[in-house]
Write a protein that holds these residues in place. Sequence first.
Motif, mmCIF file in Angstrom:
data_model
loop_
_atom_site.group_PDB
_atom_site.id
_atom_site.type_symbol
_atom_site.label_atom_id
_atom_site.label_comp_id
_atom_site.label_asym_id
_atom_site.label_seq_id
_atom_site.Cartn_x
_atom_site.Cartn_y
_atom_site.Cartn_z
ATOM 1 N N ALA A 150 0.830 -1.211 0.000
ATOM 2 C CA ALA A 150 0.000 0.000 0.000
ATOM 3 C C ALA A 150 0.862 1.257 0.000
ATOM 4 C CB ALA A 150 -0.913 0.006 1.217
ATOM 5 N N ASP A 151 0.395 2.255 -0.739
ATOM 6 C CA ASP A 151 0.993 3.589 -0.697
ATOM 7 C C ASP A 151 0.115 4.444 0.214
ATOM 8 O OD1 ASP A 151 1.997 6.106 -1.058
ATOM 9 O OD2 ASP A 151 1.826 6.113 -3.246
ATOM 10 N N THR A 152 0.477 4.541 1.472
ATOM 11 C CA THR A 152 -0.378 5.230 2.446
ATOM 12 C C THR A 152 -0.399 6.738 2.243
ATOM 13 O OG1 THR A 152 1.443 5.283 4.050
ATOM 14 C CG2 THR A 152 -0.082 3.402 4.157
ATOM 15 N N SER A 153 0.458 7.249 1.367
ATOM 16 C CA SER A 153 0.416 8.684 1.058
ATOM 17 C C SER A 153 -0.560 8.988 -0.071
ATOM 18 C CB SER A 153 1.809 9.185 0.666
ATOM 19 O OG SER A 153 2.204 8.638 -0.593
ATOM 20 N N SER A 154 -1.062 7.951 -0.732
ATOM 21 C CA SER A 154 -1.959 8.125 -1.877
ATOM 22 C C SER A 154 -3.386 7.821 -1.445
ATOM 23 C CB SER A 154 -1.540 7.195 -3.019
ATOM 24 O OG SER A 154 -2.395 7.351 -4.129
ATOM 25 N N THR A 155 -4.166 8.858 -1.242
ATOM 26 C CA THR A 155 -5.533 8.700 -0.736
ATOM 27 C C THR A 155 -6.510 9.465 -1.613
ATOM 28 O OG1 THR A 155 -5.254 10.591 0.748
ATOM 29 C CG2 THR A 155 -4.759 8.396 1.642
ATOM 30 N N CYS A 156 -7.746 9.041 -1.573
ATOM 31 C CA CYS A 156 -8.807 9.725 -2.297
ATOM 32 C C CYS A 156 -9.230 10.967 -1.511
ATOM 33 C CB CYS A 156 -9.989 8.776 -2.464
ATOM 34 S SG CYS A 156 -11.445 9.540 -3.203
#
Length: 468
Positions: A150-156
């Motif tokens: 997961a890329d936890t910096s990439s959010t909706c």
Amino acid sequence: MRHQDERPEAPWAATNRPPMGWNSWDSYGTTVTEAEVLANARFLAGHDEGVLAAAGWDTVVVDIQWYEPTARPGGYNDDAPVLFDDHGFLQPVPARFPSSAGGRGFAPLASAVHDLGLRFGLHLMRGIARRAVEADLPVPGTPYRTGEIADTSSTCPWNSDCYGLRHDHPGAQAWLDAMVDHVVGWGVDFLKVDDMLAPYHRDAVEALSLAVRRAEQRHGRRVVVSLSPGTELSLAHLEHLREHADLWRVSDDLWDRWPDVEAQLGRMARWAPHSGPAGWADADMLPLGRIGVRAERGEPRHSLLTTDERRALLSLWCLARSPLFVGGDLPTSDAATVADLAHPGLLEVAHRSGGGRELLREGPTGAETAVWGAATPDGATRWVGVFSTAAEARRVRVPAAAAGLPGAPDVVVDVWSGERVPLASAGPATGGDTVLDVEVPAHGVRLLRLGTRAHSGTPGPEEHTWQG
């Protein structure tokens, strides 16, 4: 990379029509139930001896948060609980989808929809559920864990359910492949995947495309891929979109407000020349009929668009070759709206026309005239849409040349009313050209069929469907 010749045949391969169907969002937001989905599917399949399904309304889509047990009308819950299995694949809430109990997922509902002769569609978010990442589950067939991919910096920006994937990590594609295969294995024919285009997530688009292609090859059938939302979507992405998706939104959500419809005149003027079987530019769902039952916005209501605004919307979507997905709850929608959805003259435009584009736009903001044209490939039948954004009815005179007509047509018919429309005599003001002289309603359209046949109905046996 996905190549069209590697994929099973598209649903529109033998026709020229864009994808069409029903979507739960405008009526039920995040809260739709199995019973409501089936009620709308049965309406599509059976209303008036199946007139809607026969006209192409053949896909039923369950929109967002079918996996969220606390979902509510009017928005999203932050850091919501979601249901998922031992691999982090989201699962439907049994309280809303009873047939999914016992780990059966959407397979029973998809089967019920298929038994009606329809296709089944499902909404997904980009990436992987936050809760599945926190659980650090095994990625099937790999030594990796969900916490690694997961890329936890990439959010909706508008929904907190998922993180993006680390597409530079080998476990990310493996997990995505397995998840998409799992969903397609339920019998899903149509995937609406959100948070893909604003901003444009090129790596996520390509990874999804690869996962879908692999699932198609494994299951031996075509899966239609729809990407959204399309906020400020640039034509610079056109070829990439065509390679990796089947349809893509070109705007934010559209609701039953005239300014939303009016804004699509400009957007579709940019996108319509590029829309067709190679990829469909999507002007968004049709907020028509009874909407807002338990939706994100507004109270339960019949669409606030007037009859003329509704017909302007439908005419533009068909001339521009946009996909057509109605959002109203069909069993409780008004008969006039349902009749418009099945109108044979309108759907002839959607099914048979090509080259739809804006030909003329003039006038001040709020009182513009926009003229659109489309035709069959041999030019024997043409359509002209004369739109007015003015708040009052007015008379509009359009020279035949400006409407894309090489000369005076033999017959002009108003598609919506079926009435013959006389042509105005040539005069000095038009340089001797024949003119279309029509009264256009407030926020409305005159959709005209021009050719040698007077009917405004569906094509006869001798009028073959254009496949170009």
